[in-house]
Write a protein that holds these residues in place. Structure first.
Motif, PDB file in Angstrom:
ATOM      1  N   LEU A 184      -3.206  -6.817 -12.655  1.00 51.23           N
ATOM      2  CA  LEU A 184      -3.547  -5.726 -11.737  1.00 51.23           C
ATOM      3  C   LEU A 184      -2.332  -5.317 -10.914  1.00 51.23           C
ATOM      4  O   LEU A 184      -2.382  -4.363 -10.152  1.00 51.23           O
ATOM      5  N   ALA A 185      -1.254  -6.078 -11.048  1.00 53.55           N
ATOM      6  CA  ALA A 185      -0.011  -5.741 -10.355  1.00 53.55           C
ATOM      7  C   ALA A 185       0.718  -4.734 -11.240  1.00 53.55           C
ATOM      8  O   ALA A 185       1.229  -5.081 -12.300  1.00 53.55           O
ATOM      9  N   LEU A 186       0.740  -3.476 -10.839  1.00 50.16           N
ATOM     10  CA  LEU A 186       1.295  -2.420 -11.681  1.00 50.16           C
ATOM     11  C   LEU A 186       2.789  -2.234 -11.440  1.00 50.16           C
ATOM     12  O   LEU A 186       3.287  -2.440 -10.339  1.00 50.16           O
ATOM     13  N   MET A 187       3.453  -1.826 -12.525  1.00 43.77           N
ATOM     14  CA  MET A 187       4.881  -1.560 -12.473  1.00 43.77           C
ATOM     15  C   MET A 187       5.059  -0.071 -12.146  1.00 43.77           C
ATOM     16  O   MET A 187       4.300   0.765 -12.656  1.00 43.77           O
ATOM     17  N   GLN A 188       6.013   0.250 -11.309  1.00 35.85           N
ATOM     18  CA  GLN A 188       6.280   1.670 -11.025  1.00 35.85           C
ATOM     19  C   GLN A 188       6.724   2.321 -12.331  1.00 35.85           C
ATOM     20  O   GLN A 188       7.672   1.854 -12.960  1.00 35.85           O
ATOM     21  N   PRO A 189       6.057   3.404 -12.786  1.00 36.21           N
ATOM     22  CA  PRO A 189       6.309   3.928 -14.137  1.00 36.21           C
ATOM     23  C   PRO A 189       7.642   4.652 -14.340  1.00 36.21           C
ATOM     24  O   PRO A 189       8.047   4.860 -15.480  1.00 36.21           O
ATOM     25  N   CYS A 190       8.306   5.035 -13.265  1.00 36.13           N
ATOM     26  CA  CYS A 190       9.661   5.574 -13.407  1.00 36.13           C
ATOM     27  C   CYS A 190      10.395   5.354 -12.101  1.00 36.13           C
ATOM     28  O   CYS A 190       9.757   5.198 -11.058  1.00 36.13           O
ATOM     29  N   PRO A 191      11.737   5.313 -12.148  1.00 34.55           N
ATOM     30  CA  PRO A 191      12.450   5.129 -10.895  1.00 34.55           C
ATOM     31  C   PRO A 191      12.269   6.361 -10.023  1.00 34.55           C
ATOM     32  O   PRO A 191      11.904   7.427 -10.526  1.00 34.55           O
ATOM     33  N   GLY A 192      12.522   6.231  -8.739  1.00 34.34           N
ATOM     34  CA  GLY A 192      12.374   7.393  -7.847  1.00 34.34           C
ATOM     35  C   GLY A 192      11.629   6.996  -6.606  1.00 34.34           C
ATOM     36  O   GLY A 192      10.888   6.013  -6.596  1.00 34.34           O
ATOM     37  N   ARG A 193      11.816   7.792  -5.560  1.00 32.65           N
ATOM     38  CA  ARG A 193      11.176   7.527  -4.281  1.00 32.65           C
ATOM     39  C   ARG A 193       9.658   7.645  -4.433  1.00 32.65           C
ATOM     40  O   ARG A 193       9.167   8.584  -5.044  1.00 32.65           O
ATOM     41  N   ARG A 194       8.935   6.662  -3.862  1.00 40.50           N
ATOM     42  CA  ARG A 194       7.475   6.717  -3.900  1.00 40.50           C
ATOM     43  C   ARG A 194       7.004   7.591  -2.755  1.00 40.50           C
ATOM     44  O   ARG A 194       7.127   7.224  -1.600  1.00 40.50           O
ATOM     45  N   SER A 195       6.471   8.752  -3.065  1.00 40.49           N
ATOM     46  CA  SER A 195       5.982   9.602  -1.981  1.00 40.49           C
ATOM     47  C   SER A 195       4.629   9.069  -1.533  1.00 40.49           C
ATOM     48  O   SER A 195       3.927   8.421  -2.298  1.00 40.49           O
TER      49      SER A 195
END
Ligand SMILES: [Zn+2]
Length: 277
Positions: free
Chosen positions: A151-162
């Motif tokens: 359930l721990a998800l990986m951020q799908p692409c680099p970049g600032r999380r808005s």
């Protein structure tokens, strides 16, 4: 032997033998019982998982040691300071209803300017949008077992999380649905990876979402990737966490290239930030 001790021992045995959805505490989403958030509800011990529903929709149930807990998605449209209730059906026939008190969360308003045809839809586009909505409603109701990955998800692409989830959006001066995902700013062509292991259950070109992929991770957990410039996987394909599934783009209703990343639980979009490690 009393019933509680019996249940405890059988749960221990079942947990060691079965392939139930076992999730370590550190992998759980952050609990936030607010509109657009996730409630984690302890259910108790049993040898088999109980069936849990919220408003007729199946709810994720995972093992916590020898006990079960429900991971409940709370719809953005839920009234603040209200109480939801889940129904819990135990394998031994006991049925109980548990309350979920929902707190309040204020979401900001965002003003956006897009091409007029993406706000006031022509008859043709309105028909297309309605067809797509009906299809996506069915896709969102997908509930498969077991839970495939973490359930721990990986951020799908680099970049600032808005922090754009839940924003009340005003397009060209007109109110529309609140924002149902997290936007990640990344240049066109940036690889997009699967946030967790799962199966591709939808791939299409949508009026608002552009090129979009939806993955099923089991137990009603879905992830959605929109506005893609390229899609590298087909419906039915199984993917591991971190595998490239497409590329960032600017398709659909957008103001520029970015990834719209959505996380769904029991058919409703919830804040992806609660799941990202
Ligand atoms: Zn978005």
């Amino acid at each position: 032997m009393n019933r509680r001790l019996f249940l405890y021992l059988s749960a221990l045995l079942a947990a060691s033998l079965s392939r139930v959805s076992r999730v370590f505490a550190q992998d759980l989403p952050k609990a936030a019982a607010v509109p657009g958030g996730v409630a984690i509800v302890p259910l108790g011990p049993s040898d088999q998982a109980p069936l849990v529903h919220l408003a007729g929709d199946r709810v994720m149930v995972v093992a916590d040691g020898t006990r079960w807990q429900a991971i409940v998605g709370i719809a953005l449209a839920t009234k603040e300071d209200s109480t939801l209730s889940i129904s819990v059906e135990w394998p031994d026939g006991d049925d109980v209803t548990l309350p979920i008190p929902v707190g309040s969360k204020r979401y900001a308003t965002q003003e956006l300017t897009v091409e007029p045809g993406k706000v006031n839809l022509s008859k043709k586009n309105l028909e297309r949008y309605r067809r797509e909505s009906a299809h996506l409603k069915k896709i969102r109701a997908t509930f498969s077992t077991p839970l495939v990955g973490s359930l721990a998800l990986m951020q799908p692409c680099p970049g600032r999380r808005s922090s754009s989830f839940g924003l009340r959006r005003v397009f060209n001066g007109q109110s529309r649905n609140p924002h149902s995902g997290m936007d990640l700013a990344a240049p066109e062509g940036t690889p997009v990876v699967a946030a967790a292991g799962g199966t591709v259950i939808d791939r299409g070109d949508y009026f608002f979402s552009g090129n979009m992929l939806i993955l099923d991770h089991g137990q009603g957990l879905l992830t959605l990737y929109a506005h893609l410039s390229a899609m590298d996987v087909e419906v039915g394909e199984r993917v591991e966490q971190g595998v490239t599934i497409g590329k960032v783009g600017a398709t659909g209703r957008v103001t520029g290239a970015h990834l719209h990343f959505g996380v769904y639980l029991n058919t409703v979009p919830v804040d992806p930030a609660l799941f990202l490690v």
